[in-house]
Design an enzyme around this catalytic site. Structure first.
Site, PDB file in Angstrom:
ATOM      1  N   TYR A  88       0.846  -1.190   0.000  1.00  0.00           N
ATOM      2  CA  TYR A  88       0.000   0.000   0.000  1.00  0.00           C
ATOM      3  C   TYR A  88       0.879   1.236   0.000  1.00  0.00           C
ATOM      4  O   TYR A  88       2.057   1.176   0.355  1.00  0.00           O
ATOM      5  CB  TYR A  88      -0.963   0.010   1.208  1.00  0.00           C
ATOM      6  CG  TYR A  88      -0.289   0.230   2.536  1.00  0.00           C
ATOM      7  CD1 TYR A  88      -0.114   1.517   3.048  1.00  0.00           C
ATOM      8  CD2 TYR A  88       0.180  -0.838   3.287  1.00  0.00           C
ATOM      9  CE1 TYR A  88       0.514   1.720   4.269  1.00  0.00           C
ATOM     10  CE2 TYR A  88       0.798  -0.649   4.497  1.00  0.00           C
ATOM     11  CZ  TYR A  88       0.961   0.642   4.993  1.00  0.00           C
ATOM     12  OH  TYR A  88       1.590   0.843   6.202  1.00  0.00           O
ATOM     13  N   CYS A  89       0.301   2.346  -0.438  1.00  0.00           N
ATOM     14  CA  CYS A  89       0.979   3.637  -0.414  1.00  0.00           C
ATOM     15  C   CYS A  89      -0.017   4.663   0.103  1.00  0.00           C
ATOM     16  O   CYS A  89      -0.872   4.336   0.923  1.00  0.00           O
ATOM     17  CB  CYS A  89       1.525   3.992  -1.796  1.00  0.00           C
ATOM     18  SG  CYS A  89       0.251   4.196  -3.066  1.00  0.00           S
ATOM     19  N   LYS A  90       0.070   5.893  -0.365  1.00  0.00           N
ATOM     20  CA  LYS A  90      -0.858   6.921   0.105  1.00  0.00           C
ATOM     21  C   LYS A  90      -2.218   6.818  -0.584  1.00  0.00           C
ATOM     22  O   LYS A  90      -3.251   6.784   0.064  1.00  0.00           O
ATOM     23  CB  LYS A  90      -0.268   8.317  -0.101  1.00  0.00           C
ATOM     24  CG  LYS A  90      -1.155   9.413   0.441  1.00  0.00           C
ATOM     25  CD  LYS A  90      -0.495  10.773   0.364  1.00  0.00           C
ATOM     26  CE  LYS A  90      -1.426  11.817   0.968  1.00  0.00           C
ATOM     27  NZ  LYS A  90      -0.810  13.135   0.984  1.00  0.00           N
TER      28      LYS A  90
END
Length: 129
Positions: A88-90
């Protein structure tokens, strides 16, 4: 008649596009499904944001491997290619890039969080610092 045929063609292309993502070993899951998947054994949870973003708050038990860093490939080499890797990221852009790279490196089961940690926190899910 032409509109009906065109509509069916568009629907067919959309469905086959979704199937292609599944067959390529990358799943994009919403928060509820992602959270459920995290409870399975042998899951490797990876936050692909920068160290600064990670330090501001991340999902518990996630390790930080910045997809934009030069050493990303070296860091992911420590992961087991046969076990699920959850990224996951932002917002989802960098994790999509990471998922593609992991696939290129031979990882078999990659799960990406739809909407990133922004979606996670918008559903009042916990993060740690």
């Amino acid at each position: 008649m032409k509109i009906r045929v065109l509509s069916l063609l568009v629907l067919f292309l959309a469905l086959t596009s979704c199937l292609k993502n599944q067959s390529e070993g990358v799943q994009v899951l919403d928060v509820a499904k992602y959270e459920k998947k995290m409870t399975q054994p042998d899951v490797q949870l990876v936050d692909v944001r920068t160290l600064g973003e990670y330090s501001e708050g991340h999902i518990e038990n996630a390790v930080n491997m910045d997809v934009t860093a030069d050493d990303f490939d070296a860091k992911v080499a420590s992961l087991d290619k046969e076990k699920p890797v959850m990224v996951y990221c932002k917002l989802g852009g960098r994790s999509s890039k990471a998922a593609t790279r992991l696939k290129e490196l031979g990882f078999k089961n990659i799960i990406d969080l739809e909407g990133g940690i922004t979606s996670w926190t918008s559903e009042n899910k916990q993060t740690v610092k």
